[in-house]
Scaffold this active site. Structure first.
Site, mmCIF file in Angstrom:
data_model
loop_
_atom_site.group_PDB
_atom_site.id
_atom_site.type_symbol
_atom_site.label_atom_id
_atom_site.label_comp_id
_atom_site.label_asym_id
_atom_site.label_seq_id
_atom_site.Cartn_x
_atom_site.Cartn_y
_atom_site.Cartn_z
ATOM 1 N N GLU A 178 -10.414 3.754 4.334
ATOM 2 C CA GLU A 178 -9.573 4.601 3.487
ATOM 3 C C GLU A 178 -10.000 4.377 2.044
ATOM 4 O O GLU A 178 -9.979 3.243 1.556
ATOM 5 C CB GLU A 178 -8.086 4.272 3.662
ATOM 6 N N THR A 196 -8.651 -5.966 3.953
ATOM 7 C CA THR A 196 -8.587 -5.012 2.846
ATOM 8 C C THR A 196 -9.648 -5.457 1.847
ATOM 9 O O THR A 196 -9.613 -6.594 1.394
ATOM 10 C CB THR A 196 -7.202 -5.045 2.163
ATOM 11 N N GLU A 238 -9.093 12.113 8.843
ATOM 12 C CA GLU A 238 -8.986 13.477 8.327
ATOM 13 C C GLU A 238 -10.298 14.236 8.437
ATOM 14 O O GLU A 238 -10.325 15.385 8.859
ATOM 15 C CB GLU A 238 -8.607 13.447 6.841
ATOM 16 N N GLU A 266 -9.360 4.165 -1.615
ATOM 17 C CA GLU A 266 -8.174 4.004 -2.451
ATOM 18 C C GLU A 266 -8.552 3.313 -3.755
ATOM 19 O O GLU A 266 -9.630 2.736 -3.873
ATOM 20 C CB GLU A 266 -7.120 3.122 -1.739
ATOM 21 N N ASP A 292 0.845 -1.197 0.000
ATOM 22 C CA ASP A 292 0.000 0.000 0.000
ATOM 23 C C ASP A 292 0.879 1.246 0.000
ATOM 24 O O ASP A 292 1.720 1.422 0.885
ATOM 25 C CB ASP A 292 -0.935 0.002 1.217
ATOM 26 N N LYS A 317 -3.669 -2.565 10.108
ATOM 27 C CA LYS A 317 -4.113 -2.543 8.709
ATOM 28 C C LYS A 317 -4.341 -3.943 8.153
ATOM 29 O O LYS A 317 -5.112 -4.090 7.209
ATOM 30 C CB LYS A 317 -3.030 -1.877 7.845
ATOM 31 N N ARG A 369 0.918 17.043 14.581
ATOM 32 C CA ARG A 369 2.015 17.982 14.794
ATOM 33 C C ARG A 369 1.853 19.135 13.816
ATOM 34 O O ARG A 369 2.401 19.098 12.710
ATOM 35 C CB ARG A 369 3.360 17.274 14.535
ATOM 36 N N HIS A 389 -3.538 14.012 1.627
ATOM 37 C CA HIS A 389 -3.702 13.062 2.740
ATOM 38 C C HIS A 389 -2.474 13.102 3.663
ATOM 39 O O HIS A 389 -2.609 13.143 4.887
ATOM 40 C CB HIS A 389 -3.909 11.649 2.195
ATOM 41 N N ARG A 410 -7.125 3.089 13.873
ATOM 42 C CA ARG A 410 -6.217 4.212 14.147
ATOM 43 C C ARG A 410 -5.577 4.131 15.520
ATOM 44 O O ARG A 410 -4.434 4.591 15.711
ATOM 45 C CB ARG A 410 -6.985 5.529 14.031
ATOM 46 N N ASP A 457 -8.806 0.278 2.489
ATOM 47 C CA ASP A 457 -7.755 -0.135 3.425
ATOM 48 C C ASP A 457 -8.273 0.126 4.847
ATOM 49 O O ASP A 457 -7.955 1.144 5.463
ATOM 50 C CB ASP A 457 -6.490 0.667 3.115
ATOM 51 N N GLN A 461 -2.880 1.616 15.288
ATOM 52 C CA GLN A 461 -1.844 2.210 14.415
ATOM 53 C C GLN A 461 -0.976 3.209 15.175
ATOM 54 O O GLN A 461 0.247 3.222 15.037
ATOM 55 C CB GLN A 461 -2.526 2.887 13.221
HETATM 56 MN MN MN Z 1 -3.918 2.956 3.029
#
Ligand code: MN
Length: 424
Positions: free
Chosen positions: A195, A253, A366, A197, A123, A249, A139, A130, A233, A229, A236
Protein backbone atom coordinates in the site's frame (compact mmCIF):
# COMPACT_ATOMS: atom_id res chain seq x y z
CA UNK A 1 6.56 28.78 11.22
CA UNK A 2 6.32 25.93 8.77
CA UNK A 3 3.95 28.04 6.68
CA UNK A 4 6.06 30.81 5.33
CA UNK A 5 8.49 30.70 2.48
CA UNK A 6 11.90 32.08 3.49
CA UNK A 7 15.43 32.19 2.16
CA UNK A 8 15.90 28.44 2.76
CA UNK A 9 13.32 27.78 0.00
CA UNK A 10 14.86 30.15 -2.58
CA UNK A 11 15.06 28.01 -5.74
CA UNK A 12 18.26 29.80 -6.79
CA UNK A 13 20.07 28.87 -3.56
CA UNK A 14 22.97 26.50 -4.24
CA UNK A 15 25.22 24.34 -2.08
CA UNK A 16 28.91 23.49 -2.26
CA UNK A 17 28.11 19.81 -1.61
CA UNK A 18 28.57 17.37 -4.50
CA UNK A 19 25.36 16.22 -6.18
CA UNK A 20 23.20 19.15 -5.14
CA UNK A 21 23.31 20.71 -8.62
CA UNK A 22 21.65 17.63 -10.18
CA UNK A 23 18.10 18.86 -11.00
CA UNK A 24 16.74 15.40 -10.16
CA UNK A 25 18.41 14.95 -6.79
CA UNK A 26 15.98 14.28 -3.95
CA UNK A 27 18.22 16.23 -1.61
CA UNK A 28 18.96 19.77 -2.83
CA UNK A 29 19.71 22.36 -0.15
CA UNK A 30 16.01 23.33 -0.15
CA UNK A 31 15.08 19.91 1.37
CA UNK A 32 17.34 19.10 4.36
CA UNK A 33 15.52 15.97 5.66
CA UNK A 34 16.64 14.39 8.93
CA UNK A 35 17.74 10.77 9.34
CA UNK A 36 19.81 8.34 11.43
CA UNK A 37 22.87 6.64 9.92
CA UNK A 38 26.16 4.96 10.63
CA UNK A 39 29.28 4.78 8.59
CA UNK A 40 30.18 1.42 7.09
CA UNK A 41 32.33 -0.45 9.62
CA UNK A 42 31.30 1.79 12.54
CA UNK A 43 28.86 0.85 15.28
CA UNK A 44 27.78 4.31 16.43
CA UNK A 45 24.55 5.75 15.02
CA UNK A 46 24.47 9.46 14.23
CA UNK A 47 21.78 11.98 13.37
CA UNK A 48 22.25 13.76 10.07
CA UNK A 49 20.73 15.57 7.12
CA UNK A 50 20.69 14.34 3.52
CA UNK A 51 22.36 16.76 1.12
CA UNK A 52 23.19 15.88 -2.50
CA UNK A 53 25.08 12.57 -2.55
CA UNK A 54 25.99 12.83 1.15
CA UNK A 55 24.80 12.99 4.71
CA UNK A 56 25.87 15.86 6.96
CA UNK A 57 26.43 14.99 10.64
CA UNK A 58 24.34 17.27 12.91
CA UNK A 59 27.40 17.43 15.18
CA UNK A 60 28.73 19.87 12.55
CA UNK A 61 26.32 22.50 13.81
CA UNK A 62 26.58 21.39 17.45
CA UNK A 63 23.17 19.72 17.50
CA UNK A 64 23.18 16.79 19.88
CA UNK A 65 22.46 13.35 18.50
CA UNK A 66 21.39 9.94 19.73
CA UNK A 67 20.52 6.78 17.85
CA UNK A 68 17.10 8.20 16.98
CA UNK A 69 15.49 11.57 16.29
CA UNK A 70 12.83 11.49 19.00
CA UNK A 71 14.66 14.33 20.81
CA UNK A 72 14.33 16.51 17.72
CA UNK A 73 10.70 15.49 17.12
CA UNK A 74 9.96 16.51 20.73
CA UNK A 75 11.76 19.84 20.42
CA UNK A 76 9.06 21.52 18.32
CA UNK A 77 8.77 23.97 15.43
CA UNK A 78 11.05 26.76 16.65
CA UNK A 79 13.98 24.31 17.04
CA UNK A 80 13.24 22.67 13.66
CA UNK A 81 13.16 26.11 12.05
CA UNK A 82 16.36 27.32 13.69
CA UNK A 83 18.24 24.11 12.78
CA UNK A 84 17.07 24.43 9.18
CA UNK A 85 18.38 28.01 8.96
CA UNK A 86 21.75 26.99 10.42
CA UNK A 87 22.05 23.98 8.11
CA UNK A 88 21.06 26.03 5.08
CA UNK A 89 23.70 28.63 5.92
CA UNK A 90 26.45 26.09 6.63
CA UNK A 91 25.83 24.10 3.47
CA UNK A 92 25.27 27.02 1.08
CA UNK A 93 28.11 29.32 2.10
CA UNK A 94 31.17 28.35 0.09
CA UNK A 95 33.30 29.99 2.79
CA UNK A 96 32.25 27.30 5.28
CA UNK A 97 33.28 24.38 3.06
CA UNK A 98 36.70 24.01 4.69
CA UNK A 99 35.32 23.64 8.21
CA UNK A 100 32.17 21.69 7.35
CA UNK A 101 33.32 19.13 4.77
CA UNK A 102 34.69 16.81 7.48
CA UNK A 103 31.10 16.27 8.69
CA UNK A 104 30.02 14.86 5.32
CA UNK A 105 29.88 11.17 4.41
CA UNK A 106 28.84 9.82 1.02
CA UNK A 107 25.45 8.08 1.02
CA UNK A 108 27.18 5.09 -0.59
CA UNK A 109 29.31 4.70 2.57
CA UNK A 110 26.55 4.63 5.17
CA UNK A 111 23.75 2.44 6.48
CA UNK A 112 20.42 4.05 7.39
CA UNK A 113 17.96 2.94 10.04
CA UNK A 114 14.58 4.04 11.39
CA UNK A 115 14.63 7.82 11.91
CA UNK A 116 12.54 7.67 15.09
CA UNK A 117 11.50 5.06 17.62
CA UNK A 118 7.71 5.06 17.34
CA UNK A 119 5.90 3.96 20.47
CA UNK A 120 2.60 3.85 18.65
CA UNK A 121 1.44 3.48 15.07
CA UNK A 122 -2.00 4.28 13.67
CA UNK A 123 -3.01 3.81 10.07
CA UNK A 124 -5.73 6.06 8.66
CA UNK A 125 -7.98 5.61 5.62
CA UNK A 126 -8.05 9.08 4.06
CA UNK A 127 -8.28 8.48 0.30
CA UNK A 128 -11.87 8.53 -0.90
CA UNK A 129 -10.86 6.93 -4.20
CA UNK A 130 -9.22 4.04 -2.32
CA UNK A 131 -12.25 3.66 -0.06
CA UNK A 132 -14.65 3.72 -2.99
CA UNK A 133 -12.60 1.33 -5.14
CA UNK A 134 -12.12 -1.26 -2.39
CA UNK A 135 -15.72 -1.18 -1.17
CA UNK A 136 -17.20 -1.53 -4.66
CA UNK A 137 -14.83 -4.41 -5.56
CA UNK A 138 -16.71 -6.66 -3.19
CA UNK A 139 -20.15 -5.01 -3.15
CA UNK A 140 -20.78 -2.87 -6.26
CA UNK A 141 -24.04 -1.60 -4.79
CA UNK A 142 -22.58 -0.71 -1.41
CA UNK A 143 -21.64 2.91 -0.63
CA UNK A 144 -18.54 3.99 1.27
CA UNK A 145 -19.47 3.98 4.98
CA UNK A 146 -21.27 7.10 6.16
CA UNK A 147 -18.56 8.05 8.66
CA UNK A 148 -15.86 8.44 5.96
CA UNK A 149 -16.72 12.04 5.07
CA UNK A 150 -17.22 13.09 8.69
CA UNK A 151 -13.88 12.02 10.15
CA UNK A 152 -10.57 10.43 9.15
CA UNK A 153 -11.16 6.83 10.20
CA UNK A 154 -8.30 4.58 11.28
CA UNK A 155 -7.17 1.38 12.96
CA UNK A 156 -4.37 0.92 15.46
CA UNK A 157 -1.30 -0.67 13.87
CA UNK A 158 1.71 -2.20 15.53
CA UNK A 159 4.87 -0.20 16.31
CA UNK A 160 7.00 -3.32 16.88
CA UNK A 161 7.04 -4.27 13.19
CA UNK A 162 7.93 -0.88 11.70
CA UNK A 163 11.00 -1.66 9.61
CA UNK A 164 13.66 0.46 7.95
CA UNK A 165 13.87 0.61 4.19
CA UNK A 166 15.80 -2.32 2.74
CA UNK A 167 14.44 -4.87 5.23
CA UNK A 168 13.41 -8.36 4.20
CA UNK A 169 9.65 -8.84 4.37
CA UNK A 170 8.84 -12.40 5.34
CA UNK A 171 5.62 -13.65 3.78
CA UNK A 172 3.16 -14.03 6.66
CA UNK A 173 1.35 -17.19 7.60
CA UNK A 174 -2.24 -16.81 8.61
CA UNK A 175 -5.79 -18.04 8.62
CA UNK A 176 -7.82 -17.58 5.49
CA UNK A 177 -11.09 -18.90 4.22
CA UNK A 178 -11.14 -19.70 0.53
CA UNK A 179 -14.46 -19.20 -1.28
CA UNK A 180 -14.55 -22.90 -2.20
CA UNK A 181 -14.08 -24.14 1.37
CA UNK A 182 -16.15 -24.27 4.51
CA UNK A 183 -13.33 -24.17 7.04
CA UNK A 184 -10.29 -21.88 7.16
CA UNK A 185 -6.71 -23.03 6.63
CA UNK A 186 -3.47 -21.76 8.23
CA UNK A 187 -1.03 -21.27 5.38
CA UNK A 188 1.36 -18.71 3.87
CA UNK A 189 -0.62 -15.78 2.49
CA UNK A 190 -1.41 -16.17 -1.21
CA UNK A 191 -2.36 -12.51 -1.65
CA UNK A 192 0.45 -10.34 -0.39
CA UNK A 193 0.04 -6.68 -1.37
CA UNK A 194 1.70 -3.30 -0.89
CA UNK A 195 0.00 0.00 0.00
CA UNK A 196 1.50 3.34 -1.07
CA UNK A 197 1.21 5.71 1.86
CA UNK A 198 2.88 8.61 3.59
CA UNK A 199 3.62 8.51 7.31
CA UNK A 200 3.18 11.54 9.55
CA UNK A 201 5.85 11.58 12.29
CA UNK A 202 4.46 13.20 15.43
CA UNK A 203 6.34 16.09 16.99
CA UNK A 204 5.69 17.30 20.55
CA UNK A 205 2.96 15.25 22.18
CA UNK A 206 -0.15 16.27 24.07
CA UNK A 207 -1.13 15.52 27.64
CA UNK A 208 -3.82 12.88 28.10
CA UNK A 209 -7.20 14.59 28.16
CA UNK A 210 -6.03 17.62 26.18
CA UNK A 211 -7.03 17.46 22.52
CA UNK A 212 -4.87 19.22 19.91
CA UNK A 213 -6.87 21.93 18.14
CA UNK A 214 -6.84 22.12 14.37
CA UNK A 215 -5.14 25.53 14.67
CA UNK A 216 -2.19 24.01 16.60
CA UNK A 217 -2.14 20.67 14.86
CA UNK A 218 0.76 21.28 12.48
CA UNK A 219 3.02 22.27 15.40
CA UNK A 220 2.70 18.62 16.45
CA UNK A 221 3.99 17.27 13.11
CA UNK A 222 7.76 16.76 12.80
CA UNK A 223 7.52 15.72 9.16
CA UNK A 224 6.56 13.10 6.61
CA UNK A 225 8.10 9.82 5.42
CA UNK A 226 7.12 7.19 2.86
CA UNK A 227 5.22 4.23 4.27
CA UNK A 228 4.41 0.81 2.79
CA UNK A 229 1.61 -0.88 4.73
CA UNK A 230 2.28 -4.47 3.61
CA UNK A 231 -1.06 -6.30 3.60
CA UNK A 232 -2.12 -9.93 3.33
CA UNK A 233 -5.53 -9.58 1.65
CA UNK A 234 -6.61 -13.19 2.17
CA UNK A 235 -5.89 -13.02 5.91
CA UNK A 236 -7.55 -9.57 6.02
CA UNK A 237 -10.72 -10.80 4.34
CA UNK A 238 -11.31 -13.50 6.93
CA UNK A 239 -10.24 -11.70 10.09
CA UNK A 240 -11.54 -8.16 9.64
CA UNK A 241 -15.23 -8.63 10.39
CA UNK A 242 -16.14 -7.00 12.79
CA UNK A 243 -13.04 -5.38 14.32
CA UNK A 244 -10.90 -4.54 11.28
CA UNK A 245 -7.33 -5.43 10.23
CA UNK A 246 -5.06 -7.25 12.69
CA UNK A 247 -2.56 -9.95 11.66
CA UNK A 248 -3.06 -9.14 7.97
CA UNK A 249 -1.20 -5.86 8.51
CA UNK A 250 0.94 -5.99 11.63
CA UNK A 251 3.68 -8.33 10.40
CA UNK A 252 5.58 -5.50 8.64
CA UNK A 253 5.39 -1.78 7.84
CA UNK A 254 8.29 -0.21 5.94
CA UNK A 255 9.16 3.48 6.25
CA UNK A 256 11.75 5.60 4.45
CA UNK A 257 14.80 6.85 6.37
CA UNK A 258 14.51 10.63 5.81
CA UNK A 259 11.97 12.82 7.62
CA UNK A 260 10.94 15.64 5.28
CA UNK A 261 9.81 18.56 7.44
CA UNK A 262 6.64 20.57 6.87
CA UNK A 263 8.87 23.61 6.44
CA UNK A 264 10.63 21.92 3.50
CA UNK A 265 7.18 21.13 2.07
CA UNK A 266 5.94 24.74 2.36
CA UNK A 267 6.29 25.48 -1.40
CA UNK A 268 4.11 22.44 -2.15
CA UNK A 269 1.17 23.24 0.08
CA UNK A 270 -2.21 22.74 -1.52
CA UNK A 271 -5.83 23.47 -0.62
CA UNK A 272 -7.75 20.71 1.14
CA UNK A 273 -10.00 18.67 -1.17
CA UNK A 274 -12.95 20.79 -2.25
CA UNK A 275 -16.03 18.95 -1.14
CA UNK A 276 -18.84 18.47 -3.64
CA UNK A 277 -21.97 20.34 -2.55
CA UNK A 278 -23.73 17.16 -1.50
CA UNK A 279 -20.87 16.16 0.83
CA UNK A 280 -21.17 17.08 4.51
CA UNK A 281 -19.22 20.11 5.64
CA UNK A 282 -16.57 19.47 8.32
CA UNK A 283 -17.56 19.71 11.94
CA UNK A 284 -16.02 22.91 13.34
CA UNK A 285 -13.24 21.20 15.34
CA UNK A 286 -11.87 19.59 12.15
CA UNK A 287 -11.68 22.68 9.97
CA UNK A 288 -9.88 26.01 9.83
CA UNK A 289 -9.32 28.61 7.16
CA UNK A 290 -5.63 27.67 7.00
CA UNK A 291 -6.44 23.97 6.63
CA UNK A 292 -8.89 24.65 3.80
CA UNK A 293 -6.54 26.98 1.92
CA UNK A 294 -3.11 25.42 2.58
CA UNK A 295 -3.45 22.36 4.81
CA UNK A 296 -2.78 19.79 2.10
CA UNK A 297 0.36 18.85 0.17
CA UNK A 298 0.94 18.09 -3.50
CA UNK A 299 3.32 15.14 -3.20
CA UNK A 300 3.71 12.73 -6.12
CA UNK A 301 3.94 9.16 -4.82
CA UNK A 302 4.95 6.09 -6.79
CA UNK A 303 5.40 2.35 -6.27
CA UNK A 304 7.86 0.31 -8.34
CA UNK A 305 8.50 -3.42 -8.66
CA UNK A 306 11.52 -5.54 -9.52
CA UNK A 307 11.33 -9.33 -9.65
CA UNK A 308 13.78 -12.23 -9.60
CA UNK A 309 13.40 -12.39 -13.40
CA UNK A 310 13.66 -8.66 -14.11
CA UNK A 311 15.61 -5.97 -12.31
CA UNK A 312 14.26 -3.29 -14.65
CA UNK A 313 11.86 -1.41 -12.35
CA UNK A 314 8.20 -1.51 -13.38
CA UNK A 315 5.92 1.24 -12.10
CA UNK A 316 2.91 -0.15 -10.26
CA UNK A 317 1.36 3.10 -8.97
CA UNK A 318 1.65 6.83 -9.55
CA UNK A 319 -0.63 9.35 -7.87
CA UNK A 320 -0.62 12.46 -5.70
CA UNK A 321 -1.32 12.82 -2.01
CA UNK A 322 -3.34 15.99 -2.74
CA UNK A 323 -6.34 13.81 -3.69
CA UNK A 324 -6.72 12.45 -0.15
CA UNK A 325 -9.90 13.58 1.56
CA UNK A 326 -8.29 14.46 4.92
CA UNK A 327 -5.13 16.46 5.65
CA UNK A 328 -2.29 15.63 8.09
CA UNK A 329 -3.56 18.32 10.48
CA UNK A 330 -7.03 16.77 10.48
CA UNK A 331 -5.55 13.32 11.22
CA UNK A 332 -3.64 14.68 14.24
CA UNK A 333 -6.61 16.65 15.56
CA UNK A 334 -9.03 13.77 15.14
CA UNK A 335 -6.58 11.32 16.78
CA UNK A 336 -6.35 13.50 19.89
CA UNK A 337 -9.95 14.72 19.82
CA UNK A 338 -11.01 12.30 22.57
CA UNK A 339 -8.00 13.21 24.72
CA UNK A 340 -5.76 10.41 23.42
CA UNK A 341 -2.12 11.41 23.99
CA UNK A 342 0.31 11.37 21.05
CA UNK A 343 4.03 11.04 21.77
CA UNK A 344 7.02 12.38 19.83
CA UNK A 345 7.93 9.92 17.09
CA UNK A 346 4.51 8.29 16.86
CA UNK A 347 3.66 7.19 13.33
CA UNK A 348 0.34 8.09 11.65
CA UNK A 349 -0.12 6.51 8.21
CA UNK A 350 -2.28 8.34 5.67
CA UNK A 351 -3.83 5.11 4.38
CA UNK A 352 -3.41 3.94 0.79
CA UNK A 353 -3.11 6.93 -1.52
CA UNK A 354 -5.18 6.42 -4.65
CA UNK A 355 -6.35 8.97 -7.19
CA UNK A 356 -9.38 9.22 -9.45
CA UNK A 357 -8.07 7.16 -12.42
CA UNK A 358 -7.21 3.42 -12.63
CA UNK A 359 -3.51 4.28 -13.11
CA UNK A 360 -3.58 6.10 -9.78
CA UNK A 361 -4.52 3.11 -7.63
CA UNK A 362 -2.19 2.62 -4.67
CA UNK A 363 -2.24 -1.17 -4.20
CA UNK A 364 -2.63 -4.39 -6.21
CA UNK A 365 -6.05 -5.11 -4.72
CA UNK A 366 -7.39 -2.10 -6.59
CA UNK A 367 -5.09 -2.20 -9.59
CA UNK A 368 -5.95 -5.85 -10.41
CA UNK A 369 -9.61 -5.68 -9.36
CA UNK A 370 -8.95 -8.22 -6.58
CA UNK A 371 -6.79 -10.48 -8.80
CA UNK A 372 -9.30 -10.52 -11.67
CA UNK A 373 -7.03 -8.56 -14.05
CA UNK A 374 -3.36 -9.39 -13.35
CA UNK A 375 -0.73 -6.87 -14.42
CA UNK A 376 1.35 -7.88 -17.43
CA UNK A 377 5.01 -7.14 -16.78
CA UNK A 378 7.28 -6.29 -19.72
CA UNK A 379 9.38 -9.47 -19.27
CA UNK A 380 6.33 -11.70 -19.75
CA UNK A 381 5.54 -12.23 -16.08
CA UNK A 382 2.15 -11.46 -14.55
CA UNK A 383 1.35 -10.16 -11.09
CA UNK A 384 -1.98 -10.30 -9.29
CA UNK A 385 -0.22 -10.58 -5.93
CA UNK A 386 3.38 -10.13 -4.82
CA UNK A 387 5.66 -13.15 -5.09
CA UNK A 388 8.72 -14.25 -3.14
CA UNK A 389 11.87 -12.38 -4.24
CA UNK A 390 9.84 -9.41 -5.49
CA UNK A 391 11.11 -6.04 -4.32
CA UNK A 392 8.68 -3.13 -3.98
CA UNK A 393 10.04 0.34 -3.55
CA UNK A 394 8.17 3.58 -2.99
CA UNK A 395 9.31 7.02 -4.08
CA UNK A 396 7.86 10.49 -3.61
CA UNK A 397 8.77 13.94 -4.79
CA UNK A 398 7.38 17.45 -5.05
CA UNK A 399 7.82 19.84 -7.91
CA UNK A 400 6.31 23.03 -9.23
CA UNK A 401 7.64 25.83 -11.43
CA UNK A 402 8.31 28.19 -8.52
CA UNK A 403 10.34 25.83 -6.36
CA UNK A 404 13.32 23.50 -6.40
CA UNK A 405 12.25 19.85 -6.73
CA UNK A 406 12.65 17.86 -3.51
CA UNK A 407 12.28 14.12 -2.90
CA UNK A 408 11.74 11.64 -0.10
CA UNK A 409 14.37 9.02 -1.02
CA UNK A 410 13.04 5.48 -1.02
CA UNK A 411 11.20 2.89 1.09
CA UNK A 412 11.97 -0.61 -0.16
CA UNK A 413 11.20 -4.12 0.99
CA UNK A 414 12.26 -7.47 -0.44
CA UNK A 415 9.83 -10.36 -0.02
CA UNK A 416 11.18 -13.67 1.24
CA UNK A 417 9.42 -17.00 1.60
CA UNK A 418 7.21 -17.80 4.59
CA UNK A 419 8.88 -19.63 7.43
CA UNK A 420 6.54 -22.52 7.76
CA UNK A 421 6.15 -23.65 11.36
CA UNK A 422 3.43 -26.18 10.66
CA UNK A 423 4.35 -29.75 11.61
CA UNK A 424 4.81 -31.70 8.41
MN1 MN B 1 -2.94 1.03 5.02
Amino acid sequence: MSLELNQTHDPTLTSWVEGTDDPNTDFPIQNLPFGVYRKTNETEWRCGVAIGNSVFDLAGIDASGTDNLNWLAAAGPSTWHSLRRQLSAALSDKGKEGRMSKFLTQLSEIELTLPVQSRDYTDFFTSYDHAHNTVTLFRPDKPVSANFKWMPIAYHGRASSIMPSGSRIQRPLGQRLSPDRSIPVYEPSAFLDYEVELGVIAGPGNTAGEPISIENSEDHIFGLVLLNDWSARDIQGWESDPLGPFLSKNFATTISPWVVTLEALAPFRHPAVSRPSDDPQCLPHLTSEHNELRGHFDIEVEAWLTTSMSDTPFRLSKTSYKHSYWTPAQMVTHHSSNGCPLNPGDLLGTGTISGPTPEETGCLLERTYAKRKPIQLPGGEQRAALEDNDTVFLKAYCKNPDARRIGFGEASGHIVAARNIIAQ
